[in-house]
Write a protein that holds these residues in place. Structure first.
Motif, PDB file in Angstrom:
ATOM      1  N   ASP A 115       0.841  -1.193   0.000  1.00 33.75           N
ATOM      2  CA  ASP A 115       0.000   0.000   0.000  1.00 33.75           C
ATOM      3  C   ASP A 115       0.879   1.247   0.000  1.00 33.75           C
ATOM      4  O   ASP A 115       2.067   1.192   0.341  1.00 33.75           O
ATOM      5  CB  ASP A 115      -0.896   0.003   1.234  1.00 33.75           C
ATOM      6  N   PRO A 116       0.338   2.402  -0.380  1.00 32.96           N
ATOM      7  CA  PRO A 116       1.131   3.639  -0.464  1.00 32.96           C
ATOM      8  C   PRO A 116       1.814   4.008   0.849  1.00 32.96           C
ATOM      9  O   PRO A 116       2.961   4.479   0.845  1.00 32.96           O
ATOM     10  CB  PRO A 116       0.110   4.691  -0.873  1.00 32.96           C
ATOM     11  N   ALA A 117       1.120   3.807   1.989  1.00 29.84           N
ATOM     12  CA  ALA A 117       1.705   4.182   3.273  1.00 29.84           C
ATOM     13  C   ALA A 117       2.966   3.372   3.577  1.00 29.84           C
ATOM     14  O   ALA A 117       3.952   3.905   4.096  1.00 29.84           O
ATOM     15  CB  ALA A 117       0.678   3.993   4.392  1.00 29.84           C
ATOM     16  N   THR A 118       2.957   2.078   3.235  1.00 26.36           N
ATOM     17  CA  THR A 118       4.126   1.237   3.488  1.00 26.36           C
ATOM     18  C   THR A 118       5.265   1.600   2.544  1.00 26.36           C
ATOM     19  O   THR A 118       6.438   1.604   2.945  1.00 26.36           O
ATOM     20  CB  THR A 118       3.758  -0.252   3.340  1.00 26.36           C
ATOM     21  N   ILE A 119       4.927   1.916   1.295  1.00 27.84           N
ATOM     22  CA  ILE A 119       5.955   2.375   0.349  1.00 27.84           C
ATOM     23  C   ILE A 119       6.576   3.674   0.864  1.00 27.84           C
ATOM     24  O   ILE A 119       7.802   3.843   0.851  1.00 27.84           O
ATOM     25  CB  ILE A 119       5.353   2.595  -1.050  1.00 27.84           C
ATOM     26  N   ALA A 120       5.731   4.587   1.331  1.00 29.84           N
ATOM     27  CA  ALA A 120       6.229   5.854   1.864  1.00 29.84           C
ATOM     28  C   ALA A 120       7.125   5.631   3.069  1.00 29.84           C
ATOM     29  O   ALA A 120       8.171   6.280   3.210  1.00 29.84           O
ATOM     30  CB  ALA A 120       5.052   6.762   2.238  1.00 29.84           C
ATOM     31  N   PHE A 121       6.716   4.721   3.963  1.00 29.83           N
ATOM     32  CA  PHE A 121       7.556   4.406   5.122  1.00 29.83           C
ATOM     33  C   PHE A 121       8.931   3.922   4.674  1.00 29.83           C
ATOM     34  O   PHE A 121       9.963   4.357   5.206  1.00 29.83           O
ATOM     35  CB  PHE A 121       6.889   3.337   5.991  1.00 29.83           C
ATOM     36  N   SER A 122       8.968   3.034   3.699  1.00 30.08           N
ATOM     37  CA  SER A 122      10.237   2.475   3.228  1.00 30.08           C
ATOM     38  C   SER A 122      11.124   3.557   2.623  1.00 30.08           C
ATOM     39  O   SER A 122      12.332   3.598   2.877  1.00 30.08           O
ATOM     40  CB  SER A 122       9.967   1.367   2.204  1.00 30.08           C
ATOM     41  N   LEU A 123      10.535   4.428   1.827  1.00 32.47           N
ATOM     42  CA  LEU A 123      11.309   5.520   1.219  1.00 32.47           C
ATOM     43  C   LEU A 123      11.882   6.440   2.290  1.00 32.47           C
ATOM     44  O   LEU A 123      13.039   6.879   2.215  1.00 32.47           O
ATOM     45  CB  LEU A 123      10.440   6.310   0.252  1.00 32.47           C
ATOM     46  N   ARG A 124      11.057   6.735   3.284  1.00 34.31           N
ATOM     47  CA  ARG A 124      11.474   7.639   4.356  1.00 34.31           C
ATOM     48  C   ARG A 124      12.510   6.976   5.263  1.00 34.31           C
ATOM     49  O   ARG A 124      13.558   7.553   5.562  1.00 34.31           O
ATOM     50  CB  ARG A 124      10.243   8.057   5.154  1.00 34.31           C
ATOM     51  N   LEU A 194      16.470  -4.538   1.966  1.00 30.36           N
ATOM     52  CA  LEU A 194      15.245  -5.276   1.656  1.00 30.36           C
ATOM     53  C   LEU A 194      14.319  -5.258   2.863  1.00 30.36           C
ATOM     54  O   LEU A 194      14.715  -5.712   3.943  1.00 30.36           O
ATOM     55  CB  LEU A 194      15.562  -6.734   1.295  1.00 30.36           C
ATOM     56  N   TYR A 195      13.123  -4.751   2.672  1.00 32.94           N
ATOM     57  CA  TYR A 195      12.172  -4.694   3.777  1.00 32.94           C
ATOM     58  C   TYR A 195      11.371  -5.987   3.870  1.00 32.94           C
ATOM     59  O   TYR A 195      10.887  -6.512   2.865  1.00 32.94           O
ATOM     60  CB  TYR A 195      11.232  -3.489   3.629  1.00 32.94           C
ATOM     61  N   THR A 196      11.264  -6.500   5.096  1.00 37.76           N
ATOM     62  CA  THR A 196      10.498  -7.711   5.339  1.00 37.76           C
ATOM     63  C   THR A 196       9.015  -7.384   5.344  1.00 37.76           C
ATOM     64  O   THR A 196       8.622  -6.267   5.674  1.00 37.76           O
ATOM     65  CB  THR A 196      10.874  -8.336   6.689  1.00 37.76           C
ATOM     66  N   SER A 197       8.209  -8.378   4.991  1.00 42.66           N
ATOM     67  CA  SER A 197       6.758  -8.169   4.978  1.00 42.66           C
ATOM     68  C   SER A 197       6.173  -8.680   6.282  1.00 42.66           C
ATOM     69  O   SER A 197       5.556  -9.737   6.334  1.00 42.66           O
ATOM     70  CB  SER A 197       6.122  -8.912   3.793  1.00 42.66           C
ATOM     71  N   GLY A 198       6.416  -7.946   7.342  1.00 47.38           N
ATOM     72  CA  GLY A 198       5.910  -8.351   8.648  1.00 47.38           C
ATOM     73  C   GLY A 198       4.390  -8.221   8.717  1.00 47.38           C
ATOM     74  O   GLY A 198       3.777  -7.470   7.961  1.00 47.38           O
ATOM     75  N   THR A 199       3.787  -8.985   9.643  1.00 49.50           N
ATOM     76  CA  THR A 199       2.327  -8.956   9.773  1.00 49.50           C
ATOM     77  C   THR A 199       1.857  -7.903  10.762  1.00 49.50           C
ATOM     78  O   THR A 199       0.702  -7.520  10.763  1.00 49.50           O
ATOM     79  CB  THR A 199       1.815 -10.336  10.222  1.00 49.50           C
TER      80      THR A 199
END
Length: 548
Positions: A115-124, A194-199
């Motif tokens: 989702d956009p929020a998770t992409i934004a978190f990763s970029l930030r 690499l960001y993990t896909s945590g639950t």
């Protein structure tokens, strides 16, 4: 003990060390980037990448990567700056895995299904200074960028992109195809994020080193039998663990990589037949899609295709079907934290004496360490000591070696918990067999405790998948007033299959397992999956708690 008779040239210096220092001639920091330079120099005219009608030779791939590195450098990107990329399995994704670390920067491949929020978190969180975006993902990228106070430089790959973005090919035109690359100052230097896909909570960013990526590339090539004649099909997302490190492994072997944007059985069979594909990787869901492809979507091919599967163990039914279709399945095990595959289920000589069913059971094990991993063990859950290799006692699977991540970016507490006591704690529960192979029994959180008995959800799923109407199975714990917990099965049926009744499934299971392991509840319907095709058991656990 007698005194040493070895002469010394300098006080306290051994003759095997004095005058035998590292030099430019005998020590070069390990980096996967050197693999591309070798390939371009040794077999530059060989096809490196196929994407539809497009072809890139190794010489062209090397030149484009050098252009990318040079252009980014001219725009102020340097050592340890982060360059993120949001793209499908396209040639530019391969180029990013070489061009970005070529200038000493850190590549951050992002999951296109987030989702956009998770992409934004990763970029930030990753501090991206450049954001490479494939045009088909521009809306997702735009929504993520809108959440950032200072957006990075955006580069669009193909088609119309985000407003004010620089076209990727225009960026490459700014670069020098013959630009020299210095290599990392130290092979421990960071290469990928690499960001993990945590639950739950924010994802954690696993950091790879040049040394680890180089060794993992060689380990993959050796284990999977890659060579200059190999043709590798991208059925695995390159954003997932950097494609299990196969962008580097394929180049190490001089193999040809075939791009695939969407996992569709008909397209997979077409590419296998037309390009002579010899290798592919994927999650169990990919094998399931191939195995259950309608007859009209299949294409005949003469070669045997080696198929590596990671994640949950493939069922014996899937393995049998894949073999009948011309695939040879190898089960791998690993995680984002281990650069992808860490162990492989390698065939043993005594397998020839086993029945077909026994052989499939062995093939579903997680196996032994790759040659480039130092060690694997199954640890006692209380003491952390290695368990006996008896195939029965359950403990936590732990890994150690040069192909384990450096740690989590900006998260020292999580790093310490995960890499404590000299081992990477996977959180997976398993047993250790006498032949050295490990076998997962469950994630620690997925073990079902019913009436004091431990039930492996994987064992129950394996039985359910043998039913002719079941395509996918996930078993979780459902609260029970009498037993504490009981198995609850969520099933996805094969297309066109008649749904069996709960009574029929119960009878089917009772013939194949202990009665206390038989699911007390059965639910049919589509199963929730992660972006990499893994079934989201945490969602199903919530559903099981809500069932009446």
């Amino acid at each position: 003990m007698p005194e040493s008779t070895h002469p010394t040239t300098v006080a306290g210096t051994h003759p095997f060390e004095a005058g035998l220092e590292r030099r430019a001639a005998n020590y070069v920091p390990l980096t996967p980037i050197s693999l591309l330079a070798r390939a371009a120099a040794s077999f530059g005219a060989r096809i490196a990448v196929i994407d539809g009608d497009r072809r890139l030779t190794y010489a062209q791939l090397d030149a484009r990567c050098r252009r990318l590195a040079s252009a980014l450098a001219r725009r102020g990107i340097g050592r340890l700056d982060t360059v993120a990329i949001l793209a499908s399995n396209i040639p530019e994704m391969v180029e990013a895995h070489f061009g970005v670390p070529m200038l000493g920067a850190v590549l951050n491949p992002l999951n296109t299904r987030l989702d956009p929020a998770t992409i934004a978190f990763s970029l930030r969180h990753g501090g991206a200074k450049v954001f490479l975006v494939e045009a088909i993902h521009r809306e997702l990228a735009a929504r993520a960028l809108a959440e950032l106070p200072e957006p990075p430089l955006v580069v669009t790959i193909g088609g119309e992109g985000v407003a004010d973005a620089v076209p990727y090919e225009a960026l490459l035109d700014e670069g020098d195809p013959a630009a020299a690359w210095p290599g990392p100052e130290d092979e421990w230097q960071s290469l990928c994020l690499l960001y993990t896909s945590g639950t739950t909570g924010d994802p954690k960013g696993a950091v790879y080193s040049h040394r680890g990526a180089y060794l993992q590339a060689l380990g993959n090539a050796v284990t999977f039998g890659l060579s200059g004649e190999s043709v590798y099909l991208w059925t695995l997302p390159m954003f997932h663990c950097s494609g299990w490190s196969y962008p580097w492994a394929c180049v190490a072997a001089g193999a040809t990589q075939v791009c695939l944007r969407r996992v569709e059985p008909a397209e997979i069979f077409r590419l296998i037949a037309e390009h002579g594909v010899t290798h592919l990787c994927g999650a169990p869901i990919v094998l399931s899609m191939i195995a259950h492809a309608p007859i009209h979507e299949r294409r005949a091919f003469e070669q045997t295709v080696r198929c590596a599967v990671g994640g949950a163990a493939p069922s014996s039914t899937i393995i049998r079907t894949m073999e009948e279709l011309g695939f040879r399945v190898t089960h791998l095990y690993g995680a984002t934290e281990s650069y992808g595959p860490a162990t492989a289920c390698l065939a043993q000589p005594d397998w020839a004496e086993l029945t077909q069913t026994q052989r499939y059971e062995r093939m579903a094990r997680q196996g032994v360490p790759l040659a480039t991993l130092d060690a694997v063990m199954v640890a006692d859950l209380e003491t952390g000591a290695p368990l006996e290799k008896d195939g029965t006692r359950i403990g936590e699977i732990r890994l150690r070696g040069n192909t384990i991540m450096k740690g989590y970016l900006g998260n020292p507490s999580a790093t310490e918990r995960t890499l404590a006591d000299g081992w990477y704690a996977t959180g997976d529960l398993g047993v250790w067999h006498p032949d050295g192979a490990v076998e997962i029994k469950d994630r620690a959180k997925d073990i079902i405790i019913s009436g004091g008995e431990n039930i492996s959800s994987l064992e129950v799923e394996e039985v359910l998948l043998r039913h002719p109407a079941v395509m996918l199975a996930a078993v979780v714990a459902r609260p029970d007033e009498t037993w504490g917990e009981t198995p609850c099965a969520f099933l996805e049926a094969k297309p066109g299959a008649a749904l069996p009744s709960t009574q029929e499934l119960t009878a089917f299971c009772r013939e194949r397992m202990a009665r206390f392991k038989v699911p007390k509840t059965v639910v049919f319907g589509p199963l929730p999956k992660t972006s990499t095709g893994k079934i989201q058991k945490f969602v199903l656990r919530e559903r099981a708690r809500e069932l009446r």
